[in-house]
Design a protein around this motif. Sequence first.
Motif, PDB file in Angstrom:
ATOM      1  N   CYS A 169       0.861  -1.679   0.132  1.00  0.00           N
ATOM      2  CA  CYS A 169       0.026   0.083  -0.044  1.00  0.00           C
ATOM      3  C   CYS A 169       1.149   0.684   0.330  1.00  0.00           C
ATOM      4  N   ALA A 170       1.690   1.418  -0.016  1.00  0.00           N
ATOM      5  CA  ALA A 170       3.653   2.590   0.124  1.00  0.00           C
ATOM      6  C   ALA A 170       2.744   3.747  -1.117  1.00  0.00           C
ATOM      7  N   ALA A 206       1.638   7.275  -0.412  1.00  0.00           N
ATOM      8  CA  ALA A 206       1.857   8.721  -0.799  1.00  0.00           C
ATOM      9  C   ALA A 206       0.920   8.793  -1.279  1.00  0.00           C
ATOM     10  N   LEU A 207       0.473   8.665  -1.764  1.00  0.00           N
ATOM     11  CA  LEU A 207      -0.940   9.202  -2.729  1.00  0.00           C
ATOM     12  C   LEU A 207      -1.551  10.549  -0.920  1.00  0.00           C
ATOM     13  N   GLU A 260      10.230   7.487   2.284  1.00  0.00           N
ATOM     14  CA  GLU A 260      10.148   7.374   0.759  1.00  0.00           C
ATOM     15  C   GLU A 260       8.653   8.158   0.724  1.00  0.00           C
ATOM     16  N   VAL A 261       7.430   8.193   1.290  1.00  0.00           N
ATOM     17  CA  VAL A 261       5.972   7.577   1.238  1.00  0.00           C
ATOM     18  C   VAL A 261       5.635   8.953   1.302  1.00  0.00           C
ATOM     19  N   THR A 264       0.101   5.314 -10.735  1.00  0.00           N
ATOM     20  CA  THR A 264       0.488   5.425 -11.546  1.00  0.00           C
ATOM     21  C   THR A 264       1.587   6.323 -11.299  1.00  0.00           C
ATOM     22  N   ASP A 265       1.337   7.776 -11.367  1.00  0.00           N
ATOM     23  CA  ASP A 265       1.869   9.021 -10.276  1.00  0.00           C
ATOM     24  C   ASP A 265       3.386   9.460  -9.248  1.00  0.00           C
ATOM     25  N   VAL A 266       3.359   7.695  -8.458  1.00  0.00           N
ATOM     26  CA  VAL A 266       3.511   7.561  -7.395  1.00  0.00           C
ATOM     27  C   VAL A 266       4.652   6.207  -7.177  1.00  0.00           C
ATOM     28  N   PHE A 267       3.935   5.558  -8.934  1.00  0.00           N
ATOM     29  CA  PHE A 267       4.723   4.107  -8.634  1.00  0.00           C
ATOM     30  C   PHE A 267       6.167   4.107  -7.960  1.00  0.00           C
TER      31      PHE A 267
END
Length: 237
Positions: A22-23, A27-28, A72-73, A182-185
């Motif tokens: 779920c990282a 992040a989102l 990182e997230v 997608t934008d935070v992969f």
Amino acid sequence: MTDAPERALVVMAHPDDADFSCAGTVALWAEAGTEVVYLMVTDGEAGGDELTLDSSEIAAMRREEQRRAAAEVGVKDVRFLGYPDGRVVASLDLRRDIARVIRQVRPERVVTLSPERDWDSIAASHPDHMAAGEAAINAVFPDARNPHAHRELLTEEGLAPWTVAQVWVVGGPKPHHPSDITDVFERKMAALAAHESQIGDITELEPMVRQWMAANAAEAGLPAGRLAETFRIINTA
């Protein structure tokens, strides 16, 4: 409540469980202002195939890896309960300890592992995962909201009951909610790369994770090229 909550608590069995599962979604949420707390039931001292370090050294290493991964997230608060890796059971003590953190953090949303075995994905059904998920669900309902449950939390520690509105379950059968990451992969992969003791070569892992996330997105009906983590959302208010 599928948008970003004000506060979220992620309850996992081992360091790296959150980063695999779920990282990206975390992040989102963190980008949107959610205060996210990670709670690891174990220190992960039984992880890996090497026996060159003793358990306390492995535990310290994996705690530090999880803190770097969380950063990182966008997660600053990472907590560990210190239960023995590989021997987690959904005990009353574990339920109390998770309920304590729920009352401290007061999250609208808890993310945790599935207590159900998924016969199509046996690796996701580690016994520690199922036990941690079972204990977390029971900590959400009824323990954290019930003033009579674990009375010492209220009478000795001053922690008032708290009702969690939603639980987002990962790693179980029949997920129904895709989270487009997608934008935070790349941030998810950076979090996974922090677990150096468990992941030998992140460049080998990346295509596998990308394929997994792409399959999630396709199954959920998202456009081609999108990547998704998936959850089963349970309303618990």
